[in-house]
Scaffold this active site. Structure first.
Site, mmCIF file in Angstrom:
data_model
loop_
_atom_site.group_PDB
_atom_site.id
_atom_site.type_symbol
_atom_site.label_atom_id
_atom_site.label_comp_id
_atom_site.label_asym_id
_atom_site.label_seq_id
_atom_site.Cartn_x
_atom_site.Cartn_y
_atom_site.Cartn_z
ATOM 1 C CG ASP A 129 -2.389 0.127 0.846
ATOM 2 O OD1 ASP A 129 -2.661 0.847 -0.137
ATOM 3 O OD2 ASP A 129 -3.245 -0.458 1.527
ATOM 4 C CG ASP A 186 -9.261 1.330 -1.412
ATOM 5 O OD1 ASP A 186 -8.273 1.157 -2.141
ATOM 6 O OD2 ASP A 186 -9.189 1.391 -0.173
#
Length: 501
Positions: A129, A186
């Protein structure tokens, strides 16, 4: 292909949950269908030792330990995936500073963590991430390269599959180090989110292939979406060659969702040996037609998706020559898994709202393309993270395909390139370029290393297209066409058409 914990469980994971998903992957037939990864996302972290710097796991959640967790996954004939961040903190710990992941990132511990995750714990995949990296203002290209170099120093080396989770297409450098990279924010359990992700990936086909792919994020199938939206979701992820990571709880998956995600004919076009991502062949009305070669390059078999993202019906009447197919064309519906007879001339369907038709087309003959859209081009400097400096894909409602490439030129590296310009016999052609510009601009057109310079190109405005014709020579097979300007901005490009002399 596999499963990831984040969509359903977030950080609320434990040993029993992960084992249950591994069991379900095998028992419900997902492994047999090709799914092989069980990926543990954020939420496993313990603390980082203040003396050695070594990261630990949460022993309350994983009492048997992370090596035992990976061993269990491997015992099922599956691969094990894990998570980290390019910065100091994991994504969840930034919003919740009490979370142990506040020290879970790789920054400052690249090699130590890499050896822990892959040599000691024996994981096979890592999603990295960027919440912590963004928080520190790190340079993503430099940072991910450092992590890649650390992973290469582990015993597993190239056997580790690395995913860059950067929430936008990060740039062409990503292909040098990662198996996949995120191209959007996302995904959510929402139709608009699915549509948004598809739009973000629509013009990135030139950057996928050869074992490296645009990651459209984890699948939301099996979590309550209507079947038509699930079919769009899975069908588009398959034809665009995205990784297929199940995001639902496999122990409670509805039968219709299970059947869809185990559709071997859809999976076959996702896992096709050519590894190509479909591109937009046509965008008429509000519908999109995607196409790609499968099985054989420039062969007579192609996969096609008719995609209706709207809330009303959409009619498609697609000339088969625009799909480069001729003669009688056999049609098979891959979602329904049934043959639909043969057509010639046009492919006609009317699709209801929020729906898709994914087809396998087998033609009598393959035609050479005559039209090449600008949005099919590879832009070596393109990055969706910073679109201000270099060439990019833009909406253009008055142009072919309703898209164009703008901001070409100003430096030698900032060009557009089509590597798959095909001519069966080769020979001499007129290349008719359609461009837009509001002032006089210069550019070059380079075909297989032979350059033609053009000056004073001015269509009058960015909404009014103009044409210029250049004589070119093509060799039999694949040719490379490049356009740009080494010293100044080039016109924006709409398309080019090839006319054999």
């Amino acid at each position: 292909m596999g499963w990831s914990s984040w969509n359903t469980f977030g950080v609320n994971i434990n040993e029993d949950i992960i084992k249950a998903q591994a069991d379900a992957m095998v028992e419900l037939g997902f492994k047999e269908a090709g799914y092989s990864y069980i990926n543990i996302d954020d939420g496993f972290f313990g603390w980082r030792d203040s003396v050695t710097g070594k990261m630990t796991y949460d022993a309350k959640l994983f009492p048997s330990g992370m090596r035992a967790m990976a061993d269990y996954i491997h015992s099922k004939g599956l691969k094990a995936g894990i998570y980290s961040d390019a910065g100091v903190s994991s994504c969840h710990s930034i919003s919740d500073p009490t979370c142990p992941g506040v020290q879970g990132g790789l920054y400052g511990y690249d090699l130590l963590d890499a050896k822990l995750y892959f040599d000691e714990w024996d994981f096979d995949f890592i999603k990295i991430d960027y919440c912590g990296g963004s928080q520190l203002g790190l340079d993503e290209k430099k940072r991910y390269r450092e992590i890649y170099e650390a992973i290469r120093q582990t015993d597993k080396n190239e056997r580790v599959s690395m995913n860059i989770c950067r929430w936008d297409f990060p740039g062409t450098w990503a292909k040098e180090i990662a198996a996949s990279w995120r191209i959007s924010g996302d995904i959510r359990l929402d139709w608009n989110s699915i549509k948004y992700v598809i739009e973000k990936n629509m013009y990135l086909s030139a950057y996928a292939g050869e074992g490296h792919y645009n990651d459209m994020d984890m699948l939301e199938i099996g979590r309550g979406l209507p079947l038509n939206e699930e079919e769009v979701h899975f069908g588009m992820w398959c034809i665009m060659s995205s990784p297929l990571l199940i995001g639902c709880d496999m122990t409670t998956i509805p039968e219709s969702s299970k059947k869809l995600m185990q559709n071997e004919e859809l999976i076959a076009i996702n896992q096709d040996c050519l590894g190509l991502q479909a591109y937009v062949a046509l965008h008429e009305n509000e519908g999109y037609v995607f196409v790609k070669d499968i099985e054989t390059l420039h062969g007579t078999t192609r996969a096609v998706a008719l995609y209706n993202p709207t809330d009303t019906v959409c009619a498609f009447n697609v000339p088969l020559e625009r799909l480069e197919l001729g003669g009688q064309v056999k049609v098979r519906d891959l979602i329904a898994r049934q043959d639909c007879g043969a057509v010639s001339g046009n492919l006609a369907y009317t699709l209801p709202a929020r729906s898709i038709k994914v087809l396998r087309l087998d033609a009598e003959k393959r035609l050479d393309a005559t039209l090449y859209e600008a949005e099919w081009a590879y832009l070596p400097c393109f990055s969706a993270i910073d679109i201000r400096k270099f060439a990019r894909y833009d909406y253009a409602g008055t142009l072919s395909g309703k898209a164009k490439v703008g901001f070409l030129g100003a430096q030698p590296e900032n060009y557009a390139e089509w590597k798959n310009v095909y001519s069966s016999d080769g020979g001499n052609y007129d290349l008719v370029l359609t461009y837009v510009s509001e002032r006089k601009r210069s550019m070059y057109i380079d075909v297989n290393g032979v350059r033609t310079n053009l000056k004073n190109l001015d269509s009058g405005s960015f909404d009014t297209p103009a044409d210029v014709t250049v004589s070119v020579s093509l060799k039999p097979g694949y040719n490379t066409v490049r356009m740009g300007c080494d010293y100044n901005w080039a016109p924006d490009i709409d398309k080019f058409v090839l006319k054999k002399k």
